[in-house]
Design a protein around this motif. Sequence first.
Motif, PDB file in Angstrom:
ATOM      1  N   LEU A 106      39.575  95.502  57.324  1.00  0.00           N
ATOM      2  CA  LEU A 106      39.476  94.094  56.949  1.00  0.00           C
ATOM      3  C   LEU A 106      39.784  93.907  55.466  1.00  0.00           C
ATOM      4  N   ARG A 107      39.242  94.778  54.654  1.00  0.00           N
ATOM      5  CA  ARG A 107      39.428  94.665  53.193  1.00  0.00           C
ATOM      6  C   ARG A 107      40.840  95.008  52.754  1.00  0.00           C
ATOM      7  N   ASP A 108      41.373  96.124  53.255  1.00  0.00           N
ATOM      8  CA  ASP A 108      42.619  96.667  52.718  1.00  0.00           C
ATOM      9  C   ASP A 108      43.867  96.263  53.491  1.00  0.00           C
ATOM     10  N   LYS A 109      43.687  95.635  54.665  1.00  0.00           N
ATOM     11  CA  LYS A 109      44.844  95.276  55.458  1.00  0.00           C
ATOM     12  C   LYS A 109      44.864  93.795  55.803  1.00  0.00           C
ATOM     13  N   PRO A 157      37.196 102.805  59.174  1.00  0.00           N
ATOM     14  CA  PRO A 157      36.189 101.857  59.666  1.00  0.00           C
ATOM     15  C   PRO A 157      36.731 100.436  59.558  1.00  0.00           C
ATOM     16  N   LEU A 158      36.194  99.530  60.375  1.00  0.00           N
ATOM     17  CA  LEU A 158      36.730  98.177  60.421  1.00  0.00           C
ATOM     18  C   LEU A 158      36.546  97.446  59.100  1.00  0.00           C
ATOM     19  N   LYS A 180      30.691  94.789  59.593  1.00  0.00           N
ATOM     20  CA  LYS A 180      29.613  95.734  59.278  1.00  0.00           C
ATOM     21  C   LYS A 180      28.839  96.090  60.541  1.00  0.00           C
ATOM     22  N   ALA A 181      28.570  95.075  61.366  1.00  0.00           N
ATOM     23  CA  ALA A 181      27.830  95.313  62.608  1.00  0.00           C
ATOM     24  C   ALA A 181      28.641  96.184  63.557  1.00  0.00           C
ATOM     25  N   PHE A 182      29.974  95.955  63.589  1.00  0.00           N
ATOM     26  CA  PHE A 182      30.839  96.773  64.456  1.00  0.00           C
ATOM     27  C   PHE A 182      30.804  98.227  64.025  1.00  0.00           C
ATOM     28  N   ASP A 183      30.923  98.471  62.735  1.00  0.00           N
ATOM     29  CA  ASP A 183      30.945  99.855  62.247  1.00  0.00           C
ATOM     30  C   ASP A 183      29.612 100.560  62.473  1.00  0.00           C
ATOM     31  N   LYS A 190      38.358 107.635  67.719  1.00  0.00           N
ATOM     32  CA  LYS A 190      38.358 107.773  66.262  1.00  0.00           C
ATOM     33  C   LYS A 190      39.740 107.559  65.656  1.00  0.00           C
ATOM     34  N   GLY A 191      40.701 107.138  66.483  1.00  0.00           N
ATOM     35  CA  GLY A 191      42.032 106.866  65.976  1.00  0.00           C
ATOM     36  C   GLY A 191      42.845 108.109  65.663  1.00  0.00           C
TER      37      GLY A 191
END
Length: 362
Positions: free
Chosen positions: A336-339, A331-332, A298-301, A88-89
């Motif tokens: 993807l969106r913010d980084k 979540p990925l 989305k599939a990964f999350d 969970k990081g």
Amino acid sequence: MKLSIGENIKFLRKQKDITQEQLAEMLGISAQSVSRWESGICYPDMELLPEISKIFEITADKLLGVDDIAENKKVDEYLERFQRAINKGKIEECIDIAREGVAEYPNNYMLLDKLMYALFGSTDNSGNIPDWEDNMEKYDAEITALGERIMRYCPDQNIRLKATARLAFNHILHGRKEIGRKIYETLPPMELCREMHIWWALEKSEELAFLQKAIKDSYELLFSFIWLLADADVVDVETELIAIKKLFELEKLILDGKRPSNNWGSVWLDFDIAKRYALIGDTDNMYKHLQLAVDEAKAFDNRPDVQKYSAVLVGEITERRLDFETSDTRPLCEILRDKWLIHDEFDSVRDTKKFQEIIDML
């Protein structure tokens, strides 16, 4: 019950940098006796156990190895907690768990390695760790000390080599490239690895599983090198694009196209391809691969806890959600969106309606 006292004496003696002759002199016996203990030929006399335990600063039970089962069970519990946190990081939680384990079992190298790994992970600038730069300074000496201890004393070769590589990388991150390289150069070359030679010693019943694992491991190594070629800024953009596409071809070749498109690597690859298309002005293909990256993220999350698939060359593969390790709690889709999508390669299309639609999907 099989006693491991000889192995324990050998390990503890080396840890304290004591020769067989020196230990024999401390105990008033011959060096040959110590050698016979360590070879498993015989055991020390009972009256010597308290003195041996005193020299190594451990209990007689620990020296005999009779409490190993209880320790192993407790260590497994620490490792399970650690894995759930790293999945969970939660790097700070990982550090706390590892420190708790090391406090209870200060000579357990699995826990020492996990502590080194967590401290190193807290310096990762690719996650969402706000204090990563401070952590680099704060934990540098501890990471180095742990790495050097594991390198010198750990009897488990796999743990020792992983820690060695991590120690070298830590030196490089701190500008000590020459030291890091010298440490890297102590690692065995590929042609001397176990997989290159053990085939000849296998039983017939072991050969298929060995070959399938060797093919899978070799595929993952080749995959990493090709990806590095594409991402290390050593070739032009067109060549990078060709290299990344070949990774998809390689995966299809080795895994028969069976791997579900819900893994972190697929998202990053399609994102990487989209970046290259953006650089060369091919917006149609850029949007195509950005859409793929969105769907895969989305599939990964939402991937299952366990998924299995099989391919001719590698047999059945089981992927557990819990085995994924990260230094980022997000979540990925959010990453993807913010980084990733704020990279300047997308500046030319950032204000377009179509790009905003991609953002909104995440």
